[in-house]
Enzyme design. Sequence first.
Site, PDB file in Angstrom:
ATOM      1  N   MET A  30       0.836  -1.198   0.000  1.00 27.73           N
ATOM      2  CA  MET A  30       0.000   0.000   0.000  1.00 27.73           C
ATOM      3  C   MET A  30       0.874   1.252   0.000  1.00 27.73           C
ATOM      4  O   MET A  30       0.413   2.344   0.362  1.00 27.73           O
ATOM      5  CB  MET A  30      -0.952  -0.010   1.211  1.00 27.73           C
ATOM      6  CG  MET A  30      -1.898  -1.208   1.191  1.00 27.73           C
ATOM      7  SD  MET A  30      -3.409  -0.990   2.142  1.00 27.73           S
ATOM      8  CE  MET A  30      -2.768  -0.697   3.770  1.00 27.73           C
ATOM      9  N   GLY A  31       2.137   1.105  -0.400  1.00 26.55           N
ATOM     10  CA  GLY A  31       3.018   2.259  -0.502  1.00 26.55           C
ATOM     11  C   GLY A  31       3.561   2.696   0.851  1.00 26.55           C
ATOM     12  O   GLY A  31       3.574   1.925   1.808  1.00 26.55           O
ATOM     13  N   HIS A  37       9.428  -3.018   3.359  1.00 26.29           N
ATOM     14  CA  HIS A  37       9.003  -3.186   1.964  1.00 26.29           C
ATOM     15  C   HIS A  37      10.219  -3.439   1.060  1.00 26.29           C
ATOM     16  O   HIS A  37      10.180  -4.279   0.163  1.00 26.29           O
ATOM     17  CB  HIS A  37       8.316  -1.916   1.451  1.00 26.29           C
ATOM     18  CG  HIS A  37       7.018  -1.587   2.121  1.00 26.29           C
ATOM     19  ND1 HIS A  37       6.870  -0.504   2.953  1.00 26.29           N
ATOM     20  CD2 HIS A  37       5.810  -2.192   2.061  1.00 26.29           C
ATOM     21  CE1 HIS A  37       5.626  -0.446   3.384  1.00 26.29           C
ATOM     22  NE2 HIS A  37       4.953  -1.465   2.870  1.00 26.29           N
ATOM     23  N   GLN A 149       6.322 -10.654   7.492  1.00 26.37           N
ATOM     24  CA  GLN A 149       5.881 -11.461   8.639  1.00 26.37           C
ATOM     25  C   GLN A 149       5.318 -10.593   9.766  1.00 26.37           C
ATOM     26  O   GLN A 149       4.684 -11.094  10.679  1.00 26.37           O
ATOM     27  CB  GLN A 149       7.075 -12.312   9.114  1.00 26.37           C
ATOM     28  CG  GLN A 149       6.840 -13.177  10.326  1.00 26.37           C
ATOM     29  CD  GLN A 149       5.761 -14.244  10.108  1.00 26.37           C
ATOM     30  OE1 GLN A 149       5.488 -14.643   8.973  1.00 26.37           O
ATOM     31  NE2 GLN A 149       5.148 -14.693  11.198  1.00 26.37           N
ATOM     32  N   LYS A 150       5.522  -9.255   9.691  1.00 20.92           N
ATOM     33  CA  LYS A 150       4.907  -8.403  10.736  1.00 20.92           C
ATOM     34  C   LYS A 150       3.403  -8.600  10.733  1.00 20.92           C
ATOM     35  O   LYS A 150       2.764  -8.600  11.770  1.00 20.92           O
ATOM     36  CB  LYS A 150       5.253  -6.932  10.523  1.00 20.92           C
ATOM     37  CG  LYS A 150       4.682  -6.085  11.678  1.00 20.92           C
ATOM     38  CD  LYS A 150       5.193  -4.671  11.651  1.00 20.92           C
ATOM     39  CE  LYS A 150       4.530  -3.865  10.577  1.00 20.92           C
ATOM     40  NZ  LYS A 150       3.082  -3.654  10.814  1.00 20.92           N
TER      41      LYS A 150
HETATM   42  O1  PAF Z   1       0.057  -5.497   3.825  1.00 19.06           O
HETATM   43  C1  PAF Z   1      -0.409  -4.662   3.030  1.00 19.06           C
HETATM   44  O2  PAF Z   1       0.228  -3.665   2.691  1.00 19.06           O
HETATM   45  C2  PAF Z   1      -1.812  -4.872   2.479  1.00 19.06           C
HETATM   46  O3  PAF Z   1      -2.617  -5.470   3.438  1.00 19.06           O
HETATM   47  C3  PAF Z   1      -1.827  -5.645   1.163  1.00 19.06           C
HETATM   48  C4  PAF Z   1      -1.297  -7.062   1.337  1.00 19.06           C
HETATM   49  C5  PAF Z   1      -0.983  -4.925   0.117  1.00 19.06           C
HETATM   50  C6  PAF Z   1      -3.264  -5.753   0.650  1.00 19.06           C
HETATM   51  O4  PAF Z   1      -3.822  -4.502   0.418  1.00 19.06           O
END
Ligand code: PAF
Length: 288
Positions: A30-31, A37, A149-150
Amino acid sequence: MRIIRTIDGIRTAVTEARAARRSVGLVPTMGAFHDGHLSLMRAARADNDLVVVSLFVNPTQFGPSEDLAAYPRDEARDAALAEQQGVDILFAPEPAEIYPDGFATSIHVSGITEVLDGASRGAFHFDGVATVVAKLFGIVAPDIAYFGQKDAQQVMVVRQVVRDLNLPVRIEACPIVREPDGLAMSSRNVYLDADARQQATALNRALDAASDLHVAGERDAATILEAARRVLLHAGIRPDYLELRSNDDLTPLEHVDRDALLAVAARVGAARLIDNHILTTRDERGTR
Ligand code: PAF
């Protein structure tokens, strides 16, 4: 790195890659990228020929009183960071591309979604996650998809969807990435002011206290949880939940005689944060 906003566009790119026998890795996000990430992107880069990162703040997984409007968004910064990790495609659709008029399907996973975040936030949350992730798998058709895994319960829900719907994708769960003081990285950490940022370190310290007891041989769940609760209360944190459950199916544990998920959620300042450790019986150290 290409930025693609349409389903047709990403399908064309993936079809071309497949025709050239290239493997495809997907990192759904989700950015508001942080090192957690970026570690998923690096794992995807190491394993796959084509790396796709999806950037979509999925409205259906937020409740009416949650932070959808305030959720941090900075696509230009995210795109630059993804490009530095060697990502090939950033798939950044508008909501109407994912949920066009007439969209009427929802995937509901029962059982494991009824506890922890499913109970604390509401059933809509994992319905929203399961549905959008299944859609992303349908759109991108990755060989491997990478999750942090968080969000341990989210990983379990995604694995269940993949198993139940026979989706041809492998799920990789990557370790939690932490700040030097132990705070788990989260896009929501930007909501923390200086005092709350300091207070938030108590989450991992609480999990550490419980893990240390487990490593020392304690197996009574109430005793292990009490050690964590004391640290939280000392820091002025009342958890939404602090629980020890089986790491297979999230059944509650009174006696920790198998791999266990020690999970916490709490509101700290303006942020609702989650964190977890796996208490493993295979070796004597928990996974932190
Ligand atoms: O973990 C996230 O960022 C969101 O829950 C995901 C897996 C991208 C789904 O919108």
